[in-house]
Design a protein around this motif. Structure first.
Motif, short mmCIF file in Angstrom:
data_model
loop_
_atom_site.label_atom_id
_atom_site.label_comp_id
_atom_site.label_asym_id
_atom_site.label_seq_id
_atom_site.Cartn_x
_atom_site.Cartn_y
_atom_site.Cartn_z
N PRO A 80 3.08 -8.15 1.82
CA PRO A 80 1.74 -7.59 1.61
C PRO A 80 0.72 -8.69 1.30
N THR A 81 -0.51 -8.43 1.70
CA THR A 81 -1.62 -9.33 1.38
C THR A 81 -2.34 -8.73 0.19
N LEU A 82 -2.45 -9.50 -0.87
CA LEU A 82 -3.14 -9.01 -2.05
C LEU A 82 -4.64 -9.19 -1.88
N THR A 86 -9.90 -6.58 4.86
CA THR A 86 -8.53 -6.89 4.44
C THR A 86 -8.54 -7.76 3.20
N SER A 94 -3.55 -5.69 2.12
CA SER A 94 -2.87 -5.05 3.24
C SER A 94 -1.38 -4.98 2.97
N TYR A 95 -0.75 -3.92 3.43
CA TYR A 95 0.70 -3.78 3.32
C TYR A 95 1.35 -4.22 4.61
N ALA A 96 1.35 -5.50 4.87
CA ALA A 96 2.04 -6.14 5.99
C ALA A 96 1.43 -5.86 7.36
N ASN A 97 0.31 -5.17 7.41
CA ASN A 97 -0.31 -4.89 8.70
C ASN A 97 -1.43 -5.88 9.04
N GLU A 137 -4.88 -2.74 10.52
CA GLU A 137 -5.24 -1.46 9.91
C GLU A 137 -6.76 -1.31 9.85
#
Length: 190
Positions: A29-31, A93, A98-101, A105
Motif C-alpha cells: 500500500p501507498t501511504l 493518490t 492507495s491499497y496497491a493499485n 484507482e
C-alpha cells in the motif's frame, strides 16, 4: 458495442484468471503523503451567492447558444480534463494513499466525468438529438429509451444497461434545449 461488451467480459475474466501466475507481485500500500497539497480555503456564503448570481445572469445566453457552440466549449472541458488526468490521479493518490493499485484507482474515478462530457459533446454535435440505441414501447404504451452504456463504454459495462422512460401519454422527443430553444436554468449539485 454492447454485444461485444457482453462477449468480452467473460473473455477478459477468463484471461485474467489464466494469466494470474504471470501477474506481477502485489505492490505494498501507498501511504498518504503528509502535506501533499495545501488545503483550499472554504468558499464563503457571499462568494457562493455571487458565483450563482453570475451563473444565473448567463443562463439564458447559454440556453440560446447553438448546439455546435456548446459542443465546442464542452469539448475544451473534456480535452483539459484529459490533459490533467495523470497529474490529478497522482496528486489524489498522494493525498489519500492507495491499497496497491497506485494511481489506477484514481484514474477510474475520472471515468464518469470523462464519459459524461464525451456523451454531452457527441449529443450536441448531433444537434442535441443523437440516435438512441433503442426505443421500445412498453405494454402500457409508455416509451422506454435505451441510454446507457453508449460508445466504447458499452464494452466495459457488458450486461449493464440503463433506460429513460418518457412520461405516459407523451411521445419521445429530444434536443429542444440543446438546439438553443429552451429556457435557461441553474442547478447546483453538491
Amino acid at each position: 458495442m454492447r454485444a461485444i461488451g457482453r462477449v468480452l467480459q467473460p473473455v477478459m475474466g477468463g484471461t485474467s484468471w489464466a494469466l494470474t501466475p504471470l501477474k506481477p507481485a502485489v505492490q505494498p500500500p501507498t501511504l498518504p503523503v503528509k502535506d501533499a497539497v495545501q488545503p483550499i480555503p472554504p468558499t464563503s456564503r457571499p462568494q457562493l451567492e455571487e458565483i450563482l448570481r453570475k451563473l444565473d445572469a448567463k443562463k439564458d445566453e447559454w440556453a440560446k447558444l447553438p448546439a455546435p457552440a456548446k459542443a465546442a466549449m464542452l469539448k475544451r472541458c473534456l480535452d483539459t480534463t484529459l490533459q490533467v488526468a495523470e497529474e490529478l490521479a497522482t496528486v489524489s493518490t498522494n493525498v489519500k494513499g492507495s491499497y496497491a493499485n497506485g494511481i489506477g484507482e484514481e484514474h477510474q474515478a475520472l471515468v464518469p466525468l470523462v464519459s459524461g462530457l464525451r456523451e454531452y459533446v457527441e449529443a450536441l454535435q448531433a444537434d442535441g438529438a443523437p440516435p438512441p440505441a433503442a426505443v421500445r414501447t412498453l405494454p402500457s404504451g409508455q416509451h422506454a429509451i435505451d441510454v446507457f452504456p453508449t460508445g466504447l463504454e458499452a464494452m466495459l459495462f457488458g450486461g449493464w444497461s440503463g433506460e429513460t422512460w418518457v412520461e405516459p401519454g407523451r411521445e419521445p422527443t429530444q434536443g429542444t434545449r440543446a438546439r438553443g430553444r429552451g429556457v435557461g436554468g441553474v442547478a447546483l449539485v453538491l
